[in-house]
Design a protein around this motif. Structure first.
Motif, PDB file in Angstrom:
ATOM      1  N   ASP A 385      24.962  19.214 -24.683  1.00 19.81           N
ATOM      2  CA  ASP A 385      24.857  20.968 -24.673  1.00 19.81           C
ATOM      3  C   ASP A 385      24.322  21.433 -23.690  1.00 19.81           C
ATOM      4  OD1 ASP A 385      25.674  20.039 -27.518  1.00 19.81           O
ATOM      5  OD2 ASP A 385      23.453  20.004 -27.924  1.00 19.81           O
ATOM      6  N   LEU A 386      23.399  21.391 -22.992  1.00 17.19           N
ATOM      7  CA  LEU A 386      22.837  22.609 -22.116  1.00 17.19           C
ATOM      8  C   LEU A 386      24.327  22.960 -20.918  1.00 17.19           C
ATOM      9  CD1 LEU A 386      20.959  23.980 -20.122  1.00 17.19           C
ATOM     10  CD2 LEU A 386      20.010  22.330 -19.250  1.00 17.19           C
ATOM     11  N   TYR A 387      24.956  21.437 -20.407  1.00 16.13           N
ATOM     12  CA  TYR A 387      25.621  21.651 -19.618  1.00 16.13           C
ATOM     13  C   TYR A 387      27.198  22.840 -19.994  1.00 16.13           C
ATOM     14  CZ  TYR A 387      30.195  20.719 -16.583  1.00 16.13           C
ATOM     15  OH  TYR A 387      31.080  20.614 -15.892  1.00 16.13           O
ATOM     16  N   HIS A 388      27.699  22.449 -21.418  1.00 19.30           N
ATOM     17  CA  HIS A 388      28.370  23.112 -21.905  1.00 19.30           C
ATOM     18  C   HIS A 388      27.859  24.734 -22.233  1.00 19.30           C
ATOM     19  CE1 HIS A 388      30.583  19.390 -24.327  1.00 19.30           C
ATOM     20  NE2 HIS A 388      30.364  19.965 -22.826  1.00 19.30           N
ATOM     21  N   SER A 389      26.940  25.030 -21.728  1.00 18.00           N
ATOM     22  CA  SER A 389      25.585  26.752 -22.104  1.00 18.00           C
ATOM     23  C   SER A 389      25.873  27.267 -21.417  1.00 18.00           C
ATOM     24  CB  SER A 389      24.190  26.065 -22.919  1.00 18.00           C
ATOM     25  OG  SER A 389      23.957  26.063 -21.799  1.00 18.00           O
ATOM     26  N   ILE A 390      26.261  26.258 -20.350  1.00 15.47           N
ATOM     27  CA  ILE A 390      26.290  27.071 -18.614  1.00 15.47           C
ATOM     28  C   ILE A 390      27.869  27.689 -18.435  1.00 15.47           C
ATOM     29  CG2 ILE A 390      26.360  26.715 -15.788  1.00 15.47           C
ATOM     30  CD1 ILE A 390      24.403  24.358 -16.777  1.00 15.47           C
ATOM     31  N   PRO A 391      27.721  28.987 -17.819  1.00 11.12           N
ATOM     32  CA  PRO A 391      29.721  28.947 -17.842  1.00 11.12           C
ATOM     33  C   PRO A 391      30.191  28.973 -16.742  1.00 11.12           C
ATOM     34  CG  PRO A 391      27.401  31.662 -17.851  1.00 11.12           C
ATOM     35  CD  PRO A 391      26.851  30.049 -17.710  1.00 11.12           C
ATOM     36  N   VAL A 392      31.840  29.238 -16.745  1.00 14.86           N
ATOM     37  CA  VAL A 392      32.336  28.407 -16.206  1.00 14.86           C
ATOM     38  C   VAL A 392      32.569  28.496 -14.626  1.00 14.86           C
ATOM     39  CG1 VAL A 392      34.673  27.505 -16.186  1.00 14.86           C
ATOM     40  CG2 VAL A 392      33.770  27.296 -18.073  1.00 14.86           C
ATOM     41  N   ARG A 393      32.112  29.870 -15.041  1.00 14.51           N
ATOM     42  CA  ARG A 393      31.722  30.127 -12.870  1.00 14.51           C
ATOM     43  C   ARG A 393      31.215  29.668 -12.286  1.00 14.51           C
ATOM     44  NH1 ARG A 393      29.431  34.732 -16.168  1.00 14.51           N
ATOM     45  NH2 ARG A 393      27.279  35.195 -15.813  1.00 14.51           N
ATOM     46  N   HIS A 394      30.079  29.235 -13.440  1.00 11.77           N
ATOM     47  CA  HIS A 394      29.058  28.585 -12.720  1.00 11.77           C
ATOM     48  C   HIS A 394      29.007  26.908 -12.023  1.00 11.77           C
ATOM     49  CE1 HIS A 394      26.551  31.958 -12.262  1.00 11.77           C
ATOM     50  NE2 HIS A 394      26.841  32.113 -13.589  1.00 11.77           N
ATOM     51  N   HIS A 395      30.406  26.493 -12.619  1.00 12.16           N
ATOM     52  CA  HIS A 395      30.244  25.242 -12.443  1.00 12.16           C
ATOM     53  C   HIS A 395      30.434  24.137 -10.822  1.00 12.16           C
ATOM     54  CE1 HIS A 395      31.329  24.329 -16.912  1.00 12.16           C
ATOM     55  NE2 HIS A 395      30.401  24.785 -16.954  1.00 12.16           N
ATOM     56  N   ASP A 396      30.971  24.864 -10.279  1.00  7.46           N
ATOM     57  CA  ASP A 396      31.194  24.403  -8.920  1.00  7.46           C
ATOM     58  C   ASP A 396      30.002  24.168  -8.008  1.00  7.46           C
ATOM     59  OD1 ASP A 396      33.566  24.295  -9.260  1.00  7.46           O
ATOM     60  OD2 ASP A 396      34.440  26.026  -8.723  1.00  7.46           O
ATOM     61  N   GLU A 397      29.309  25.537  -8.456  1.00  5.77           N
ATOM     62  CA  GLU A 397      27.752  24.947  -7.756  1.00  5.77           C
ATOM     63  C   GLU A 397      27.017  23.611  -8.017  1.00  5.77           C
ATOM     64  OE1 GLU A 397      25.067  27.712 -10.003  1.00  5.77           O
ATOM     65  OE2 GLU A 397      26.640  29.765  -9.403  1.00  5.77           O
ATOM     66  N   ARG A 398      26.099  23.421  -7.329  1.00  6.93           N
ATOM     67  CA  ARG A 398      25.717  22.092  -6.305  1.00  6.93           C
ATOM     68  C   ARG A 398      24.804  21.228  -7.657  1.00  6.93           C
ATOM     69  NH1 ARG A 398      22.845  20.303  -0.993  1.00  6.93           N
ATOM     70  NH2 ARG A 398      22.306  17.224  -1.952  1.00  6.93           N
ATOM     71  N   ALA A 399      24.054  22.305  -7.954  1.00 10.43           N
ATOM     72  CA  ALA A 399      23.374  21.613  -9.076  1.00 10.43           C
ATOM     73  C   ALA A 399      24.148  20.958 -10.306  1.00 10.43           C
ATOM     74  CB  ALA A 399      22.262  22.361  -9.347  1.00 10.43           C
ATOM     75  N   VAL A 400      24.838  22.168 -10.752  1.00  6.25           N
ATOM     76  CA  VAL A 400      25.285  22.087 -11.969  1.00  6.25           C
ATOM     77  C   VAL A 400      26.280  20.835 -12.391  1.00  6.25           C
ATOM     78  CG1 VAL A 400      27.329  22.932 -13.705  1.00  6.25           C
ATOM     79  CG2 VAL A 400      25.633  24.076 -12.810  1.00  6.25           C
ATOM     80  N   ARG A 401      27.190  20.891 -10.891  1.00 10.77           N
ATOM     81  CA  ARG A 401      27.893  19.383 -10.360  1.00 10.77           C
ATOM     82  C   ARG A 401      26.929  17.823 -10.630  1.00 10.77           C
ATOM     83  NH1 ARG A 401      29.601  22.049  -5.809  1.00 10.77           N
ATOM     84  NH2 ARG A 401      28.801  20.725  -4.036  1.00 10.77           N
ATOM     85  N   GLU A 402      26.217  18.128 -10.042  1.00 15.88           N
ATOM     86  CA  GLU A 402      24.736  16.894  -9.926  1.00 15.88           C
ATOM     87  C   GLU A 402      24.929  16.974 -11.935  1.00 15.88           C
ATOM     88  OE1 GLU A 402      21.797  17.891  -7.438  1.00 15.88           O
ATOM     89  OE2 GLU A 402      22.668  17.482  -5.789  1.00 15.88           O
TER      90      GLU A 402
END
Length: 409
Positions: A385-402
């Motif tokens: 749920d937390l991951y899906h709440s993150i805007p798509v534009r941030h999905h390529d950031e390292r912490a989000v990818r991890e």
């Protein structure tokens, strides 16, 4: 008599193989039972001695030897009373002693009939013990013991029972089935959890325990809350609130707290805040026993676990953090799963406050530190749920990818 002792038409109908509507009509004198088969079935189901209905003694009756012809109708309370009055008024004859003996035996049998088997008390104690939760056990191991004890209830349900004993059996079955559903829910087996909640609900209804029924409905509402159907959860939670009523009970408090979570996730902030207020008001009025830290009661620690999720979803990060800290402080024995969920809520608050990178790092740390048995199910879903709440534009950031990679693994 049934109404006076809280025995519903539904429970009488279930026991005797009749529809509740039919039982109600018979009880009100709007219909009669005339077939011998039906009369015998009712007598056996409700443990009515045959003599009361003009039948021969039923197979389950323990008939006592009769030593005097005047005692032939001794099973009839009126006849026994007349015999006692007549013989005792005259003298202490053999007839009088026989009548007294039969009166004593009749009472002994009635008392015995109301007693449940000894192992039922053991199963009730087991249900209470399971209510204290995992205590460090893996959910699968906990489930094995719980399901094994639940299976031992089946013989009690299959055999005719006195009403008082059947109420106890159904209440224990409702508690155990509800806890099995909770574990299955924690393990991520949503469909199986719903089936067990349905079983628990049926048992609770048959027991006549409205607070147990409300508890089952409130716990069931947590399934759609955690699996993306908050509107369905809100409907169940409101049903639980109606069944529980307005008295300060564990079930009523839980139902309000769960409703707050459901409404917050469904983007209905006004209803969510009303439910938070109601839950806070109710818990202040609970007695010490009801606030014990078990699955069947409503402790302050668990109250703050629920509020943590509701307030996090509402975006009230200040109050959410206060609930998280209070929940952790109240118990040094907080379960691994509960600590994990609180940590993910805290990380979600960090994300809502603008530090998404730090939030992802915290959740990755939580997931990688968990034993395998705890990484799936509810914890995984809350992190997703937390991951899906993150805007798509941030999905390529390292912490989000991890975070994405850990969830995928």
């Amino acid at each position: 008599m049934a109404r006076e002792h809280g025995v519903s038409f539904y429970r009488n109908g279930e026991a005797a193989g009749m529809k509740p509507e039919r039982v109600a009509k018979v009880a009100r004198g709007e219909a009669t039972v005339t077939t011998l088969d039906a009369i015998e079935r009712i007598a056996d189901a409700l443990r009515i001695p045959g003599a009361f209905l003009g039948l021969a003694a039923r197979p389950w009756e323990h008939s006592s030897p009769r030593t005097h012809p005047e005692a032939d109708d001794g099973d009839d309370p009126m006849n026994r009373r007349q015999v006692l009055r007549g013989t005792l008024a005259a003298s202490l004859t053999t007839t009088a002693l026989t009548a007294l003996t039969e009166t004593s035996q009749s009472l002994d049998l009635a008392l015995t009939a109301d007693m449940a088997p000894a192992d039922l008390s053991d199963l009730e104690a087991a249900a209470e013990a399971y209510g204290y939760g995992y205590h460090g056990q893996a959910p699968t191991r906990f489930l094995t013991g719980l399901a094994s004890d639940f299976a031992e209830l089946r013989p009690h349900l299959d055999s005719p029972q006195p009403v008082a004993a059947r109420i106890r059996v159904c209440r224990t079955a409702g508690q155990m089935a509800g806890m099995i559903a909770i574990v299955l829910h924690d393990l991520g087996t949503r469909k199986e959890a719903r089936k067990w909640f349905a079983t628990a609900s049926k048992a609770a209804q048959e027991s006549g325990d409205r607070q147990l029924h409300a508890w089952v409905l409130a716990r069931e509402a947590m399934v759609p809350i955690n699996y993306g159907a908050p509107q369905a959860a809100a409907l169940l939670a409101e049903q639980a609130r109606q069944v529980a009523g307005n008295r300060p009970t564990a079930a009523a408090t839980l139902a309000a707290a769960v409703a707050a979570r459901a409404y917050a996730l469904a983007h209905q902030p006004d209803q969510a805040r009303e439910a938070v207020t109601a839950a806070d008001t109710l818990i202040e009025r609970l007695d010490a026993g009801t606030r014990a830290d078990t699955w069947l009661t409503h402790s302050e620690q668990k109250h703050h676990v629920h509020l943590s999720h509701a307030l996090t979803a509402l975006g009230d990060t200040r109050r959410a953090r206060a609930s998280q800290q209070r929940a952790l402080k109240l118990s040094s024995q907080t379960s691994t799963m509960t600590r994990s969920l609180l940590s993910i809520d805290a990380a979600t608050c960090t994300h809502r406050d603008g530090d998404t990178e730090e939030a992802c790092r915290r959740v990755v740390s939580v997931l990688t530190a968990l034993p395998d048995a705890f990484r799936s199910g509810l914890v995984h879903h809350r992190a997703t749920d937390l991951y899906h709440s993150i805007p798509v534009r941030h999905h390529d950031e390292r912490a989000v990818r991890e975070l994405r990679d850990v969830l995928a693994a």
